[in-house]
Design an enzyme around this catalytic site. Structure first.
Site, PDB file in Angstrom:
ATOM      1  N   ASP A  98      43.806  35.462  42.569  1.00  0.00           N
ATOM      2  CA  ASP A  98      42.389  35.598  42.258  1.00  0.00           C
ATOM      3  C   ASP A  98      41.583  35.915  43.512  1.00  0.00           C
ATOM      4  OD1 ASP A  98      39.821  35.334  41.200  1.00  0.00           O
ATOM      5  OD2 ASP A  98      39.853  33.153  41.365  1.00  0.00           O
ATOM      6  N   ASP A 283      22.795  46.539  28.291  1.00  0.00           N
ATOM      7  CA  ASP A 283      21.725  46.189  27.374  1.00  0.00           C
ATOM      8  C   ASP A 283      21.236  44.774  27.649  1.00  0.00           C
ATOM      9  OD1 ASP A 283      21.387  46.943  23.857  1.00  0.00           O
ATOM     10  OD2 ASP A 283      20.017  45.937  25.215  1.00  0.00           O
TER      11      ASP A 283
END
Length: 369
Positions: A98, A283
């Site tokens: 990670d 959006d």
């Protein structure tokens, strides 16, 4: 004008087998066969990013001072896992690599029988390792579902034929909720910088570099967005593979040696520079539902980094996912977060080979071959 900052966070679940070439560790990536992209997972990945980068409450990442905070969903399509071993003789673990965290931790053999996440994975037994050295300190990492905790230890960590000595890592005796129960990885290898590590523990890759186990203090990713089960890409420790990209890498300096964060020159949409206008690509509903039959009519989105143009075509940034009722829908690969930075994942890295240059605190991109 405010600057735009991008953070590179890389998580995708896979299996891989390493091959050693000189001082380069070459790791072919295999995607998890059971993964099916869903709208629910899409929402979960967004929630993970908000918690991980501490922006759910609008706090800027640059003001964060300590600890590694993240939320995991066990089927996110931005995770990469693979084998390491700890101790002498080596105890095997399948680990998640990670870039958005910096600590290494594994489950402990001392965990409770009620700790299902621990019981479902390989556990580290300190008494079985002749190179184990007790540390004495406690550690804890905050997650969205609770706090993972345990104690620190020091031992030998091996990846392929490279042996990292005297690595400090966490042995987890408590894992929160159901977060890690069904994952295909036992623990995490953080590839971020020491500044974000819990108790400022030296990360594994930093030790690799200091012990001269790699030719160059960098690692790189080559992803195949449409890769098959057997061939999903490659993680390389110690340099780059020039056969996996075209042209030369464009490097930009990191703005903070914490996360993989760098400055973006601008964004171009339909030939117009839109700069910081995030609403142009995400959006305000937090999801942007698209008409699957009209994907090819969408514009190219160009990111300007280091004076170079890096374009994404609609097929690069639109995700086809499954709704709860089994229907197929198309969503934008961009999602809005209330922060002054953006997070790049496999939407971008799947198109561009990415080099994480730790030694020069910079990051590089080139078109993937």
């Amino acid at each position: 004008m405010h600057s735009l900052f991008w953070l590179l966070s890389l998580w995708t679940l896979c299996l891989f087998w390493p091959r050693l070439q000189g001082k380069l560790i070459r790791i072919p990536i295999q995607f998890q066969a059971s993964f099916v992209a869903s709208r629910r997972q899409y929402r979960a990945s967004r929630s993970s990013l908000l918690v991980k980068y501490n922006v759910a409450g609008g706090q800027d990442i640059t003001s964060r001072t300590s600890g590694a905070t993240e939320t995991l969903d066990n089927r996110l399509n931005l995770e990469y896992a693979g084998p390491i071993s700890i101790g002498t003789p080596g105890q095997p673990f399948n680990m998640l690599f990670d870039t958005g965290s910096a600590n290494l931790w594994v489950p402990s053999a001392e965990c409770s029988a009620k700790n299902l996440a621990c019981q479902h994975h390989h556990r580290y037994n300190s008494s079985a390792s002749s190179t184990y050295v007790p540390d004495g300190r406690r550690f804890a990492i905050a997650y969205g579902t609770g706090s993972l905790s345990g104690r620190l230890a020091q031992d030998t960590v091996s990846i392929a034929q490279l042996v990292v000595r005297n690595q400090t890592f966490g042995i987890a005796t408590h894992e929160p909720g159901s977060t890690f129960v069904d994952t295909n990885f036992a623990g995490i290898v953080g590839l971020g910088f020491r500044a974000i590590a819990e108790q400022r523990i030296k990360p594994l890759f930093e030790n690799m570099c200091e012990q001269h186990l790699v030719d160059e203090c960098m690692f790189s990713f080559y992803l195949k967005r449409n890769g098959s089960e057997r061939m999903g890409g490659e993680l390389l420790f110690g340099g780059v593979d020039k056969t996996k990209f075209s042209g030369s890498l464009t490097y930009v300096p990191l703005t903070y040696a914490r996360y993989w964060q760098f400055q973006l020159d601008g964004i171009e949409l339909g030939g117009t520079i839109i700069n910081k206008n995030r609403q142009a690509i995400a959006d305000t509903d937090k999801e942007h539902l698209l008409n699957c039959s009209e994907i090819d009519k969408l514009p190219e989105i160009v990111f300007i980094i280091g004076g170079q143009r890096f374009g994404l075509q609609p097929r690069d940034y639109v995700r086809t996912v499954t709704n709860d009722d089994g229907s197929t829908i198309c969503l934008s690969g961009f999602t809005l977060i209330e922060a002054e930075f953006w997070i790049l994942g496999d939407v971008f890295i799947g198109r561009y080979y990415t080099a994480f240059d730790v030694g020069h605190t910079r990051i590089g991109f080139a078109p993937a071959a």
